[in-house]
Scaffold this active site. Sequence first.
Site, PDB file in Angstrom:
ATOM      1  N   GLU A 113     -13.755   0.634  17.363  1.00 25.07           N
ATOM      2  CA  GLU A 113     -14.645   0.861  16.213  1.00 25.07           C
ATOM      3  C   GLU A 113     -15.991   0.176  16.440  1.00 25.07           C
ATOM      4  O   GLU A 113     -16.006  -0.952  16.916  1.00 25.07           O
ATOM      5  CB  GLU A 113     -13.986   0.327  14.928  1.00 25.07           C
TER       6      GLU A 113
ATOM      7  N   ARG B 102      -4.317   0.831  10.996  1.00 30.11           N
ATOM      8  CA  ARG B 102      -5.006   0.304  12.168  1.00 30.11           C
ATOM      9  C   ARG B 102      -5.013   1.381  13.251  1.00 30.11           C
ATOM     10  O   ARG B 102      -4.011   2.054  13.471  1.00 30.11           O
ATOM     11  CB  ARG B 102      -4.277  -0.934  12.725  1.00 30.11           C
TER      12      ARG B 102
ATOM     13  N   HIS C 270     -13.726   2.998   8.582  1.00 30.48           N
ATOM     14  CA  HIS C 270     -12.913   1.826   8.212  1.00 30.48           C
ATOM     15  C   HIS C 270     -13.366   1.273   6.854  1.00 30.48           C
ATOM     16  O   HIS C 270     -13.733   0.100   6.725  1.00 30.48           O
ATOM     17  CB  HIS C 270     -12.998   0.729   9.277  1.00 30.48           C
TER      18      HIS C 270
ATOM     19  N   ILE D 240       0.838  -1.206   0.000  1.00 26.27           N
ATOM     20  CA  ILE D 240       0.000   0.000   0.000  1.00 26.27           C
ATOM     21  C   ILE D 240       0.871   1.253   0.000  1.00 26.27           C
ATOM     22  O   ILE D 240       0.655   2.167  -0.798  1.00 26.27           O
ATOM     23  CB  ILE D 240      -0.967  -0.010   1.205  1.00 26.27           C
TER      24      ILE D 240
END
Length: 329
Positions: free
Chosen positions: A271, A242, A290, A162
């Site tokens: 979350e 995260r 998210h 990523i």
Amino acid sequence: GFYMKKKVLITLSFPPEMIAGFDSCISWLEGQGFEVVVDPRYQSLRREELIPALKGVYAHVASGEFIDEDVLSHADSLKIVSRMGVGYDRVDVEALSRRGIALTITPGANADAVAEYAVAMMMTLTRKVAYIDQMTRKGKWNTYFGSSIIGKTLGIIGLGNIGKRVAKYLSGFDMRVFAFDPYLDEAYAAQNNITKADLDQVLEESDYLFLHAPYTQSNRHLLSFDQFAKMKPTAFFINCARGELVDEQALYAALKNKQLAGAALDVFEVEPLPKDSPLWGLDNVILSSHTAGMTFEGRKNVIDMAFQNIVDIANGVRPKGLVNPEALD
């Protein structure tokens, strides 16, 4: 002899129509000789829901479930947990390995989607797009100044699938790029004008800091008070990795005290973000649910790889996404 098809349980955290060509993926897996069950709740299952669902299951295609000793003690036929995505911080890997159960992930399958979203959040943040939209709808037709990206310094913590894409997508902006990664791909960095740096240097230099590191117990609160204090007061922070990597109280303090210009957050320590979180009260932060990895195309890539991992295990082939080779040895 009587042949039982191997049973695959799929627990999705959203409805399957959000995945391009989901039905054809399922048909492919059935064509490989599996019986496929898609749990109809379309959310990550709680422990008491997961335990009965795993009975007689050979492979579990998992979303956000916690999978530990207790859950596994009820999973009588389980041979593989195939995680959709790359994080496996909710899975007790040792407990799986002891039982000879493979854990697989889908490295790279979703990297485009996450990187695109991280860049979108950066753009939205630096030019105040979301805020301006709100103001304009309220009838406040004003001129709003933002910060330009051209020629600024990009910092990336975690230069994996990523992080590399973020650097690539932003390469047209002529930014200086610094990356901190204990396992840095140095050849890649050299070829792409990315400067290897330690954490402090990345923090000190960055105008835009992206976090793309995996979460482990040892790097919990990798960014806390000391780290945010080292950043420029004009810097922006983007987290699509995260929430546990960041000390949220420290981040809140930095944003509140203007030690940091702004943040865009897709992940949080708890979350959904609790109603009483002080982050809701800030106007220099973008809050997101998210969702960075959620594109129709990206999810199909993830499902394809998650299914391929299962077929590989069943055929005695080592899957690309295998986390715990010791489980098979």
